[in-house]
Scaffold this motif. Sequence first.
Motif, PDB file in Angstrom:
ATOM      1  N   ILE A 217      16.342 -35.728   4.663  1.00 59.67           N
ATOM      2  CA  ILE A 217      16.094 -34.405   5.237  1.00 59.67           C
ATOM      3  C   ILE A 217      16.987 -33.380   4.540  1.00 59.67           C
ATOM      4  N   ASN A 218      16.361 -32.412   3.879  1.00 56.33           N
ATOM      5  CA  ASN A 218      17.105 -31.402   3.119  1.00 56.33           C
ATOM      6  C   ASN A 218      17.098 -30.021   3.757  1.00 56.33           C
ATOM      7  N   SER A 219      16.429 -29.864   4.892  1.00 53.40           N
ATOM      8  CA  SER A 219      16.380 -28.553   5.547  1.00 53.40           C
ATOM      9  C   SER A 219      15.855 -28.712   6.966  1.00 53.40           C
ATOM     10  N   HIS A 220      16.040 -27.664   7.757  1.00 53.76           N
ATOM     11  CA  HIS A 220      15.495 -27.661   9.111  1.00 53.76           C
ATOM     12  C   HIS A 220      13.973 -27.734   9.062  1.00 53.76           C
ATOM     13  N   ASP A 221      13.360 -27.034   8.109  1.00 53.99           N
ATOM     14  CA  ASP A 221      11.899 -27.047   7.994  1.00 53.99           C
ATOM     15  C   ASP A 221      11.385 -28.454   7.674  1.00 53.99           C
ATOM     16  N   GLU A 222      12.093 -29.158   6.783  1.00 56.26           N
ATOM     17  CA  GLU A 222      11.668 -30.510   6.463  1.00 56.26           C
ATOM     18  C   GLU A 222      11.826 -31.424   7.677  1.00 56.26           C
ATOM     19  N   ASP A 258      31.598 -41.409   7.172  1.00 58.12           N
ATOM     20  CA  ASP A 258      31.258 -40.729   5.917  1.00 58.12           C
ATOM     21  C   ASP A 258      29.741 -40.746   5.743  1.00 58.12           C
ATOM     22  N   TRP A 259      29.064 -39.842   6.441  1.00 58.48           N
ATOM     23  CA  TRP A 259      27.602 -39.827   6.464  1.00 58.48           C
ATOM     24  C   TRP A 259      27.050 -39.134   5.230  1.00 58.48           C
ATOM     25  N   ARG A 260      26.296 -39.902   4.463  1.00 58.10           N
ATOM     26  CA  ARG A 260      25.694 -39.407   3.225  1.00 58.10           C
ATOM     27  C   ARG A 260      24.236 -39.832   3.148  1.00 58.10           C
ATOM     28  N   THR A 261      23.473 -39.132   2.318  1.00 58.84           N
ATOM     29  CA  THR A 261      22.114 -39.575   2.050  1.00 58.84           C
ATOM     30  C   THR A 261      22.177 -40.819   1.167  1.00 58.84           C
ATOM     31  N   ILE A 262      21.064 -41.524   1.061  1.00 57.32           N
ATOM     32  CA  ILE A 262      21.044 -42.712   0.209  1.00 57.32           C
ATOM     33  C   ILE A 262      21.187 -42.350  -1.262  1.00 57.32           C
ATOM     34  N   HIS A 263      21.095 -41.057  -1.587  1.00 52.08           N
ATOM     35  CA  HIS A 263      21.321 -40.604  -2.958  1.00 52.08           C
ATOM     36  C   HIS A 263      22.739 -40.080  -3.168  1.00 52.08           C
ATOM     37  N   LYS A 266      26.752 -35.864   0.771  1.00 51.73           N
ATOM     38  CA  LYS A 266      27.091 -35.684   2.178  1.00 51.73           C
ATOM     39  C   LYS A 266      25.939 -34.935   2.838  1.00 51.73           C
ATOM     40  N   ILE A 267      25.617 -35.283   4.072  1.00 48.52           N
ATOM     41  CA  ILE A 267      24.425 -34.717   4.683  1.00 48.52           C
ATOM     42  C   ILE A 267      24.517 -33.194   4.818  1.00 48.52           C
ATOM     43  N   GLN A 268      25.747 -32.668   4.950  1.00 50.59           N
ATOM     44  CA  GLN A 268      25.901 -31.208   5.002  1.00 50.59           C
ATOM     45  C   GLN A 268      25.489 -30.585   3.668  1.00 50.59           C
ATOM     46  N   GLU A 269      25.855 -31.231   2.560  1.00 50.97           N
ATOM     47  CA  GLU A 269      25.489 -30.740   1.234  1.00 50.97           C
ATOM     48  C   GLU A 269      23.998 -30.894   0.982  1.00 50.97           C
ATOM     49  N   ALA A 270      23.400 -31.939   1.561  1.00 50.83           N
ATOM     50  CA  ALA A 270      21.967 -32.171   1.379  1.00 50.83           C
ATOM     51  C   ALA A 270      21.148 -31.109   2.091  1.00 50.83           C
TER      52      ALA A 270
END
Length: 325
Positions: A217-222, A258-263, A266-270
């Motif tokens: 998830i990269n945005s609120h819209d997504e 340390d929550w990150r995307t699988i790529h 950090k989820i905040q940066e994503a």
Amino acid sequence: MVHYSRVNASENMYLQRVLFHLLSVYFCLAESTYFRFDYTYYPNIDGWLKLHLIPTNWRDAWLNCDLEGSTLASPIDKNMIKAMDIHWKSKNTTQCVFYTGVHAMFSKGHFFSIEGVSLEKMPVRWAAGEPDNANNNEECIVWTDGEVADVNCSDLFPYMCFKRQTKDMTLTPCGTIDKEYVLSPLTGNCYKFHRYGRTWSRAHMTCASEGGYLAIINSHDEAQHLKKLYEENYPKVFPGGNKEVIHIGMKDWDDHGDWRTIHGLKIQEAGYAEWNPGQPDSINKTPGQHCGAMFRNSKLDDFYCDHIAPFICEKSIDSLLNDNI
């Protein structure tokens, strides 16, 4: 004004990717019969082969081929044997033993391919000393330099997948023959809701085998787009497991928050880190909840990695196309 520009930029990126996809598909179809970039077409078997060099057990080999849209290859006739031999040798590997789709797990001593062809009807010969049914526990067949041998299905070997060409094999706008992937104009990527639940690791394996990844998830819209997919499929989720969350592509990488995307972002940066109230709460759970999930309201949850839940895969439209086209 800024919002308008951002929308235009997003639309332009989407149109560019669709154009690239259409051109890629055109050249694929013009030059050769096409399935996916990591499979090689052989006219004499009217199908494609792929050799997986990382060893695994028979069941996981079967599953991975199935998830890729194919089956474990079996030496069912002379044409298949020739194609399998050419394909193996083309990889210039020192590994010369790999699983076939032939097994006797349904009834002891009765070997059949996944398609139902009896081993007795296959034009193959046993390797020296085979079959020996060591410890009365060898129910899978491997190909070993032109011959076959029985082995324990839990042993680890490379394996070969086979996809037969069929009339309904048409590349969709998502660059796959899997018609369940749907292109989203919002992101320019494609999404598929898996109603049959799996553990987080198996869900990751499923998406990877399909040419994608657990949805990031990269945005609120997504997030709202995934929420809509969730709502549409919720009544159709297969029984068993937890259907109140879905697995998504984020994880607590070091099990300490340390929550990150699988790529790796950090989820905040994503671009999306909207947790449900009271979440994450893995610190209060034993064992911890270290895999990412999404509630039906689109908010994030930390969830047990070994618990079964539905999930959404995401893929780019060109992930299964050849970059050299």
